[in-house]
Design an enzyme around this catalytic site. Structure first.
Site, mmCIF file in Angstrom:
data_model
loop_
_atom_site.group_PDB
_atom_site.id
_atom_site.type_symbol
_atom_site.label_atom_id
_atom_site.label_comp_id
_atom_site.label_asym_id
_atom_site.label_seq_id
_atom_site.Cartn_x
_atom_site.Cartn_y
_atom_site.Cartn_z
ATOM 1 N N ARG A 27 0.830 -1.216 0.000
ATOM 2 C CA ARG A 27 0.000 0.000 0.000
ATOM 3 C C ARG A 27 0.867 1.270 0.000
ATOM 4 O O ARG A 27 0.475 2.291 0.563
ATOM 5 C CB ARG A 27 -0.975 0.014 1.187
ATOM 6 N N ARG A 31 -2.719 7.207 0.684
ATOM 7 C CA ARG A 31 -3.136 8.442 1.362
ATOM 8 C C ARG A 31 -2.116 9.071 2.287
ATOM 9 O O ARG A 31 -2.290 10.220 2.683
ATOM 10 C CB ARG A 31 -4.437 8.170 2.145
ATOM 11 N N ARG A 40 -5.563 12.377 -6.471
ATOM 12 C CA ARG A 40 -6.900 11.821 -6.241
ATOM 13 C C ARG A 40 -7.960 12.918 -6.298
ATOM 14 O O ARG A 40 -9.041 12.721 -6.864
ATOM 15 C CB ARG A 40 -6.967 11.099 -4.885
ATOM 16 N N ASP A 77 -7.022 -1.555 -7.522
ATOM 17 C CA ASP A 77 -7.559 -2.159 -6.314
ATOM 18 C C ASP A 77 -7.956 -3.591 -6.622
ATOM 19 O O ASP A 77 -8.295 -3.911 -7.767
ATOM 20 C CB ASP A 77 -8.782 -1.387 -5.794
ATOM 21 N N TYR A 158 -15.830 -10.021 0.019
ATOM 22 C CA TYR A 158 -16.534 -8.765 -0.307
ATOM 23 C C TYR A 158 -17.774 -9.018 -1.161
ATOM 24 O O TYR A 158 -18.784 -8.334 -1.035
ATOM 25 C CB TYR A 158 -15.594 -7.802 -1.049
HETATM 26 O O1 CP3 Z 1 0.147 0.969 -3.127
HETATM 27 C C1 CP3 Z 1 -0.402 -0.104 -3.372
HETATM 28 O O2 CP3 Z 1 -0.285 -1.104 -2.644
HETATM 29 C C2 CP3 Z 1 -1.157 -0.262 -4.671
HETATM 30 C C3 CP3 Z 1 -2.546 -0.034 -4.640
HETATM 31 C C4 CP3 Z 1 -3.503 -0.886 -3.825
HETATM 32 C C5 CP3 Z 1 -4.704 -0.349 -3.313
HETATM 33 N N1 CP3 Z 1 -5.435 -1.359 -2.783
HETATM 34 C C6 CP3 Z 1 -5.078 1.058 -3.370
HETATM 35 C C7 CP3 Z 1 -6.127 1.557 -2.475
HETATM 36 C C8 CP3 Z 1 -3.492 -2.253 -3.531
HETATM 37 C C9 CP3 Z 1 -2.436 -3.302 -3.807
HETATM 38 C C10 CP3 Z 1 -4.742 -2.540 -2.879
HETATM 39 C C11 CP3 Z 1 -5.126 -3.874 -2.467
HETATM 40 C C12 CP3 Z 1 -6.324 -4.043 -1.617
HETATM 41 N N2 CP3 Z 1 -7.522 -3.403 -1.693
HETATM 42 C C13 CP3 Z 1 -6.440 -5.023 -0.615
HETATM 43 C C14 CP3 Z 1 -5.369 -6.025 -0.272
HETATM 44 C C15 CP3 Z 1 -4.245 -5.404 0.454
HETATM 45 C C16 CP3 Z 1 -4.430 -5.295 1.914
HETATM 46 O O3 CP3 Z 1 -4.233 -4.183 2.427
HETATM 47 O O4 CP3 Z 1 -4.689 -6.300 2.563
HETATM 48 C C17 CP3 Z 1 -7.711 -4.915 -0.049
HETATM 49 C C18 CP3 Z 1 -8.276 -5.755 1.075
HETATM 50 C C19 CP3 Z 1 -8.401 -3.883 -0.747
HETATM 51 C C20 CP3 Z 1 -9.808 -3.453 -0.569
HETATM 52 C C21 CP3 Z 1 -9.913 -2.032 -0.198
HETATM 53 N N3 CP3 Z 1 -9.565 -0.980 -1.008
HETATM 54 C C22 CP3 Z 1 -10.407 -1.499 1.004
HETATM 55 C C23 CP3 Z 1 -10.905 -2.319 2.179
HETATM 56 C C24 CP3 Z 1 -10.344 -0.106 0.900
HETATM 57 C C25 CP3 Z 1 -10.845 0.924 1.886
HETATM 58 C C26 CP3 Z 1 -10.094 0.926 3.128
HETATM 59 C C27 CP3 Z 1 -8.672 1.365 2.944
HETATM 60 O O5 CP3 Z 1 -7.757 0.573 3.216
HETATM 61 O O6 CP3 Z 1 -8.495 2.487 2.522
HETATM 62 C C28 CP3 Z 1 -9.755 0.204 -0.343
HETATM 63 C C29 CP3 Z 1 -9.452 1.535 -0.874
HETATM 64 C C30 CP3 Z 1 -8.072 1.794 -1.370
HETATM 65 N N4 CP3 Z 1 -7.332 0.966 -2.161
HETATM 66 C C31 CP3 Z 1 -7.322 2.981 -1.166
HETATM 67 C C32 CP3 Z 1 -6.113 2.840 -1.860
HETATM 68 C C33 CP3 Z 1 -5.011 3.857 -1.992
HETATM 69 C C34 CP3 Z 1 -7.804 4.192 -0.398
HETATM 70 C C35 CP3 Z 1 -8.751 4.920 -1.265
HETATM 71 C C36 CP3 Z 1 -8.673 6.399 -1.055
HETATM 72 O O7 CP3 Z 1 -7.806 7.022 -1.668
HETATM 73 O O8 CP3 Z 1 -9.521 6.883 -0.312
#
Ligand code: CP3
Length: 353
Positions: A27, A31, A40, A77, A158
């Site tokens: 990640r 943010r 964003r 994502d 999900y």
């Molecule tokens: O930098 C990176 O790793 C690349 C991008 C990436 C994102 N999500 C961007 C993202 C990756 C590899 C993911 C994978 C992801 N998404 C997972 C598996 C990784 C883990 O952490 O276990 C999961 C479970 C998700 C599902 C998901 N996406 C959730 C539950 C959420 C909301 C909660 C949170 O963590 O923010 C997201 C949103 C998300 N995905 C954001 C980002 C940068 C935040 C969105 C925003 O900008 O508001």
């Protein structure tokens, strides 16, 4: 398409000797970076950003220059897969991802778009990768590009719950009451993932990571049946066609499963989560897999706690068959300076600088 400049990261994944153990953070594009928040805001929202190849490529590259990691991870994502299978994904501010029509019945599964048709709808991801390949090759600075997918089980949680969950009760009800239906979902998602990852490789990624973020929700004796075996199927498919492309498996919270020794799979790297002692992972898995990880991400709040952990991991791994990373994703309120400190400490102990 030159992939020469990514060799160190790829070699490390394949278990070859490298001059230093590379580092990246799960990640890492997100943010905690003000530069990310700016892009964003320009995109309007998170999903628009995922759908815009130019902007997605831009935020993918940000952590390379800002925090100095050795690899970029594609910005997207895991949930774009069920979205393109027809499930209509929304990200709600302060709440997270939401599917309004979660899967309940067999007819719901039959309605999902499968295989080639779903994988073709993910064109914006492939375009992002193509842009990134060009931009990374032009930099010529030894940074690899990691593509990714969620594991079928993690995606299914999900799709069945419709949102994040603490109890997984709907998934587990299906697991014990109607396992055939859960298997039908998992098989359908697996077919899409195989084609999706194949197309990511063809578009220019160097390494694949599979996130099984919610692995720990399954009791160890059921983990193989409902999650691991589907990831093995994905890995076997990709390895039969692209044996040179390393696969990183990240199942979070599966210490008990590791201890049982049930970890065969055609993967190159095993991502160790922060709850699993690195020494135990090394003893059980170190010969079979290169290990990635595993600092507790909340140590990033303190530079001292970070240094102590990085040194401890180095003591166990000794820079061999190891890729530095966190044991799960970085949180949004971590100071950028502390993320930089983590990366530079990993590079210091592993001899990159
Ligand atoms: O930098 C990176 O790793 C690349 C991008 C990436 C994102 N999500 C961007 C993202 C990756 C590899 C993911 C994978 C992801 N998404 C997972 C598996 C990784 C883990 O952490 O276990 C999961 C479970 C998700 C599902 C998901 N996406 C959730 C539950 C959420 C909301 C909660 C949170 O963590 O923010 C997201 C949103 C998300 N995905 C954001 C980002 C940068 C935040 C969105 C925003 O900008 O508001």
């Amino acid at each position: 398409m030159s992939k020469e400049n990514t060799k160190i990261f790829v070699d490390a994944c394949l278990g070859k000797e490298t001059p230093y153990a590379p580092v990246w953070m799960m990640r890492q594009a997100g943010r905690y970076l003000p530069e990310y928040m700016k892009v964003r805001a320009e995109a309007g929202n998170f999903l628009n950003l995922c759908h815009d190849p130019k902007k997605a490529a831009e935020v993918t590259l940000q952590p390379l220059d800002i925090v100095g990691v050795d690899a970029a991870i594609l910005f997207s994502d895991i949930l774009v897969i069920p979205d393109e299978m027809g499930m209509d994904l929304e990200f709600i501010k302060g709440f997270g991802p939401k599917f309004n029509d979660p899967i309940v019945t067999e007819a719901d599964v039959d309605r999902l778009i499968g295989g080639k048709e779903a994988s073709r709808k993910l064109t914006y991801v492939y375009e992002t990768i193509e842009l990134l390949r060009e931009q990374l090759d032009a930099r010529g600075d030894n940074k690899a590009l990691i593509g990714f997918t969620g594991a079928p089980w993690t995606l299914a949680t999900y799709m069945i719950e419709g949102q994040g969950t603490k109890t997984y009760n709907l998934c587990k009800k299906m697991m014990y009451e109607n396992p055939e239906l859960l298997h039908k979902i998992l098989a359908k998602v697996t077919e899409v993932i195989k084609l999706y990852m194949e197309k990511q490789i063809k578009s220019g990624i160097d390494v694949v990571q599979i996130f099984d973020s919610w692995a720990a929700a399954i009791e160890p004796s059921k983990y193989n049946e409902f999650s691991w075996k589907y990831m093995v199927e994905i890995a076997d498919y990709l390895k039969s066609k692209y044996p040179e492309t390393p696969i990183i498996m990240f199942p979070k919270g599966v210490s008990a499963f590791i201890e049982r020794g049930l970890v065969y799979g055609n993967f190159d790297v095993f991502g160790v989560d922060w709850g699993t002692p690195m020494a135990m992972a090394k003893e059980k898995l170190g010969e079979r897999y290169v290990l990635q990880g595993n600092m507790e991400p909340c140590r990033l709040y303190s530079k001292e706690a970070t240094t102590a952990c990085v040194e401890g991991i180095q003591e166990v791994m000794g820079g061999k068959r190891h890729i530095f990373n966190l044991g799960h994703g970085i949180l949004p309120d971590v100071p950028v300076e502390n993320a930089k400190h983590f990366v530079s400490e990993c590079q210091r102990v592993s001899g990159k600088k």
